[in-house]
Design a protein around this motif. Sequence first.
Motif, PDB file in Angstrom:
ATOM      1  N   LEU A 223       0.829  -1.201   0.000  1.00 16.80           N
ATOM      2  CA  LEU A 223       0.000   0.000   0.000  1.00 16.80           C
ATOM      3  C   LEU A 223       0.868   1.257   0.000  1.00 16.80           C
ATOM      4  CD1 LEU A 223      -3.023   0.809   0.123  1.00 16.80           C
ATOM      5  CD2 LEU A 223      -2.721   1.056   2.572  1.00 16.80           C
ATOM      6  N   VAL A 224       1.912   1.257   0.799  1.00 19.25           N
ATOM      7  CA  VAL A 224       2.828   2.404   0.851  1.00 19.25           C
ATOM      8  C   VAL A 224       3.547   2.566  -0.482  1.00 19.25           C
ATOM      9  CG1 VAL A 224       4.979   3.230   1.906  1.00 19.25           C
ATOM     10  CG2 VAL A 224       3.125   2.375   3.345  1.00 19.25           C
ATOM     11  N   ILE A 225       4.003   1.461  -1.073  1.00 21.31           N
ATOM     12  CA  ILE A 225       4.684   1.521  -2.371  1.00 21.31           C
ATOM     13  C   ILE A 225       3.749   2.093  -3.429  1.00 21.31           C
ATOM     14  CG2 ILE A 225       5.626   0.102  -4.240  1.00 21.31           C
ATOM     15  CD1 ILE A 225       6.814  -1.695  -2.055  1.00 21.31           C
ATOM     16  N   TYR A 226       2.503   1.647  -3.432  1.00 22.64           N
ATOM     17  CA  TYR A 226       1.525   2.133  -4.407  1.00 22.64           C
ATOM     18  C   TYR A 226       1.183   3.603  -4.158  1.00 22.64           C
ATOM     19  CZ  TYR A 226      -2.920   2.723  -6.804  1.00 22.64           C
ATOM     20  OH  TYR A 226      -3.929   3.185  -7.592  1.00 22.64           O
ATOM     21  N   PHE A 227       0.961   3.970  -2.893  1.00 23.84           N
ATOM     22  CA  PHE A 227       0.527   5.325  -2.564  1.00 23.84           C
ATOM     23  C   PHE A 227       1.575   6.361  -2.956  1.00 23.84           C
ATOM     24  CE2 PHE A 227      -0.080   8.894   0.387  1.00 23.84           C
ATOM     25  CZ  PHE A 227      -1.391   9.210   0.098  1.00 23.84           C
ATOM     26  N   PHE A 228       2.837   6.071  -2.701  1.00 23.65           N
ATOM     27  CA  PHE A 228       3.903   7.025  -2.994  1.00 23.65           C
ATOM     28  C   PHE A 228       4.553   6.798  -4.359  1.00 23.65           C
ATOM     29  CE2 PHE A 228       3.765   7.143   1.677  1.00 23.65           C
ATOM     30  CZ  PHE A 228       3.542   8.503   1.839  1.00 23.65           C
ATOM     31  N   ASN A 229       4.028   5.854  -5.143  1.00 27.14           N
ATOM     32  CA  ASN A 229       4.518   5.577  -6.493  1.00 27.14           C
ATOM     33  C   ASN A 229       6.023   5.265  -6.477  1.00 27.14           C
ATOM     34  OD1 ASN A 229       4.090   5.214  -9.196  1.00 27.14           O
ATOM     35  ND2 ASN A 229       4.405   7.364  -9.724  1.00 27.14           N
ATOM     36  N   LEU A 230       6.436   4.502  -5.491  1.00 32.78           N
ATOM     37  CA  LEU A 230       7.858   4.231  -5.301  1.00 32.78           C
ATOM     38  C   LEU A 230       8.441   3.325  -6.386  1.00 32.78           C
ATOM     39  CD1 LEU A 230       7.950   3.736  -1.441  1.00 32.78           C
ATOM     40  CD2 LEU A 230       8.552   5.762  -2.754  1.00 32.78           C
ATOM     41  N   ASP A 231       7.610   2.485  -6.996  1.00 32.45           N
ATOM     42  CA  ASP A 231       8.132   1.612  -8.032  1.00 32.45           C
ATOM     43  C   ASP A 231       8.594   2.411  -9.248  1.00 32.45           C
ATOM     44  OD1 ASP A 231       5.481   2.285  -8.446  1.00 32.45           O
ATOM     45  OD2 ASP A 231       5.014   0.444  -9.536  1.00 32.45           O
ATOM     46  N   MET A 232       7.852   3.424  -9.644  1.00 30.85           N
ATOM     47  CA  MET A 232       8.236   4.243 -10.792  1.00 30.85           C
ATOM     48  C   MET A 232       9.409   5.152 -10.449  1.00 30.85           C
ATOM     49  SD  MET A 232       6.617   3.561 -13.525  1.00 30.85           S
ATOM     50  CE  MET A 232       6.822   1.859 -13.083  1.00 30.85           C
ATOM     51  N   LYS A 233       9.476   5.596  -9.206  1.00 22.77           N
ATOM     52  CA  LYS A 233      10.623   6.415  -8.793  1.00 22.77           C
ATOM     53  C   LYS A 233      11.896   5.572  -8.824  1.00 22.77           C
ATOM     54  CE  LYS A 233       7.892   9.610  -6.086  1.00 22.77           C
ATOM     55  NZ  LYS A 233       7.527  10.111  -4.773  1.00 22.77           N
ATOM     56  N   PHE A 234      11.792   4.324  -8.390  1.00 25.91           N
ATOM     57  CA  PHE A 234      12.940   3.422  -8.428  1.00 25.91           C
ATOM     58  C   PHE A 234      13.352   3.144  -9.866  1.00 25.91           C
ATOM     59  CE2 PHE A 234      14.638  -0.995  -8.311  1.00 25.91           C
ATOM     60  CZ  PHE A 234      15.790  -0.715  -7.606  1.00 25.91           C
ATOM     61  N   ALA A 235      12.376   2.934 -10.745  1.00 24.37           N
ATOM     62  CA  ALA A 235      12.673   2.685 -12.156  1.00 24.37           C
ATOM     63  C   ALA A 235      13.336   3.905 -12.789  1.00 24.37           C
ATOM     64  CB  ALA A 235      11.393   2.326 -12.898  1.00 24.37           C
ATOM     65  N   ALA A 236      12.909   5.095 -12.421  1.00 23.72           N
ATOM     66  CA  ALA A 236      13.506   6.314 -12.973  1.00 23.72           C
ATOM     67  C   ALA A 236      14.965   6.442 -12.551  1.00 23.72           C
ATOM     68  CB  ALA A 236      12.718   7.535 -12.523  1.00 23.72           C
ATOM     69  N   VAL A 237      15.284   6.017 -11.343  1.00 24.45           N
ATOM     70  CA  VAL A 237      16.667   6.073 -10.875  1.00 24.45           C
ATOM     71  C   VAL A 237      17.522   5.047 -11.619  1.00 24.45           C
ATOM     72  CG1 VAL A 237      18.132   5.611  -8.855  1.00 24.45           C
ATOM     73  CG2 VAL A 237      16.081   6.999  -8.612  1.00 24.45           C
TER      74      VAL A 237
ATOM     75  N   LEU B 240      21.272   1.511 -16.182  1.00 19.42           N
ATOM     76  CA  LEU B 240      20.916   0.443 -17.116  1.00 19.42           C
ATOM     77  C   LEU B 240      21.227   0.840 -18.548  1.00 19.42           C
ATOM     78  CD1 LEU B 240      17.573  -0.920 -15.658  1.00 19.42           C
ATOM     79  CD2 LEU B 240      19.811  -1.992 -15.619  1.00 19.42           C
ATOM     80  N   THR B 241      21.027   2.102 -18.898  1.00 18.52           N
ATOM     81  CA  THR B 241      21.364   2.572 -20.242  1.00 18.52           C
ATOM     82  C   THR B 241      22.874   2.515 -20.461  1.00 18.52           C
ATOM     83  OG1 THR B 241      19.446   4.028 -20.206  1.00 18.52           O
ATOM     84  CG2 THR B 241      21.142   4.515 -21.828  1.00 18.52           C
ATOM     85  N   ALA B 242      23.631   2.905 -19.453  1.00 17.60           N
ATOM     86  CA  ALA B 242      25.090   2.843 -19.567  1.00 17.60           C
ATOM     87  C   ALA B 242      25.550   1.402 -19.734  1.00 17.60           C
ATOM     88  CB  ALA B 242      25.731   3.466 -18.332  1.00 17.60           C
ATOM     89  N   TYR B 243      24.964   0.486 -18.992  1.00 22.19           N
ATOM     90  CA  TYR B 243      25.337  -0.922 -19.121  1.00 22.19           C
ATOM     91  C   TYR B 243      24.967  -1.456 -20.499  1.00 22.19           C
ATOM     92  CZ  TYR B 243      25.528  -5.930 -18.480  1.00 22.19           C
ATOM     93  OH  TYR B 243      25.811  -7.262 -18.640  1.00 22.19           O
ATOM     94  N   TYR B 244      23.788  -1.077 -20.982  1.00 18.40           N
ATOM     95  CA  TYR B 244      23.362  -1.529 -22.311  1.00 18.40           C
ATOM     96  C   TYR B 244      24.335  -1.035 -23.379  1.00 18.40           C
ATOM     97  CZ  TYR B 244      20.727  -1.884 -26.629  1.00 18.40           C
ATOM     98  OH  TYR B 244      20.362  -2.159 -27.903  1.00 18.40           O
ATOM     99  N   ASN B 245      24.705   0.240 -23.323  1.00 17.79           N
ATOM    100  CA  ASN B 245      25.632   0.792 -24.311  1.00 17.79           C
ATOM    101  C   ASN B 245      26.996   0.127 -24.219  1.00 17.79           C
ATOM    102  OD1 ASN B 245      23.697   2.533 -25.319  1.00 17.79           O
ATOM    103  ND2 ASN B 245      24.287   4.196 -23.950  1.00 17.79           N
ATOM    104  N   TRP B 246      27.461  -0.144 -22.992  1.00 13.44           N
ATOM    105  CA  TRP B 246      28.746  -0.805 -22.800  1.00 13.44           C
ATOM    106  C   TRP B 246      28.698  -2.211 -23.396  1.00 13.44           C
ATOM    107  CZ3 TRP B 246      29.755  -5.132 -19.632  1.00 13.44           C
ATOM    108  CH2 TRP B 246      31.094  -5.459 -19.511  1.00 13.44           C
ATOM    109  N   SER B 247      27.606  -2.946 -23.150  1.00  8.20           N
ATOM    110  CA  SER B 247      27.459  -4.297 -23.687  1.00  8.20           C
ATOM    111  C   SER B 247      27.376  -4.273 -25.206  1.00  8.20           C
ATOM    112  CB  SER B 247      26.208  -4.972 -23.124  1.00  8.20           C
ATOM    113  OG  SER B 247      26.314  -5.123 -21.738  1.00  8.20           O
ATOM    114  N   LYS B 248      26.666  -3.304 -25.748  1.00 13.52           N
ATOM    115  CA  LYS B 248      26.531  -3.195 -27.203  1.00 13.52           C
ATOM    116  C   LYS B 248      27.896  -2.948 -27.835  1.00 13.52           C
ATOM    117  CE  LYS B 248      24.128  -0.484 -30.715  1.00 13.52           C
ATOM    118  NZ  LYS B 248      23.294   0.682 -30.950  1.00 13.52           N
ATOM    119  N   ASN B 249      28.665  -2.024 -27.269  1.00 14.69           N
ATOM    120  CA  ASN B 249      30.000  -1.737 -27.804  1.00 14.69           C
ATOM    121  C   ASN B 249      30.901  -2.961 -27.703  1.00 14.69           C
ATOM    122  OD1 ASN B 249      29.202   0.876 -28.331  1.00 14.69           O
ATOM    123  ND2 ASN B 249      30.035   1.687 -26.425  1.00 14.69           N
ATOM    124  N   ARG B 250      30.794  -3.689 -26.599  1.00 16.29           N
ATOM    125  CA  ARG B 250      31.613  -4.881 -26.408  1.00 16.29           C
ATOM    126  C   ARG B 250      31.246  -5.949 -27.437  1.00 16.29           C
ATOM    127  NH1 ARG B 250      30.973  -8.588 -21.247  1.00 16.29           N
ATOM    128  NH2 ARG B 250      28.970  -8.613 -22.271  1.00 16.29           N
TER     129      ARG B 250
END
Length: 65
Positions: A22-36, A41-51
């Motif tokens: 309920l707390v996670i849903y109320f404060f939208n913590l899942d989307m805040k975590f995903a935004a962080v 994750l983008t840096a890792y993806y680019n590093w893997s792609k270059n490799r």
Amino acid sequence: MIVLKVLAIIAVVLVALFFLTLVIYFFNLDMKFAAVLIKPLTAYYNWSKNRREVKKKKEQDTQKE
């Protein structure tokens, strides 16, 4: 008697999990975590792609020889 204790523990755990979600849903913590996580994750993806590209180019060069 022990059955009641086990049931009580299960009930407490379920209530705690309910309030946690309920707390996670109320404060939208899942989307805040995903935004962080987007930047690392983008840096890792680019590093893997270059490799992968370097590895593929190296394999092509060895096949030409």
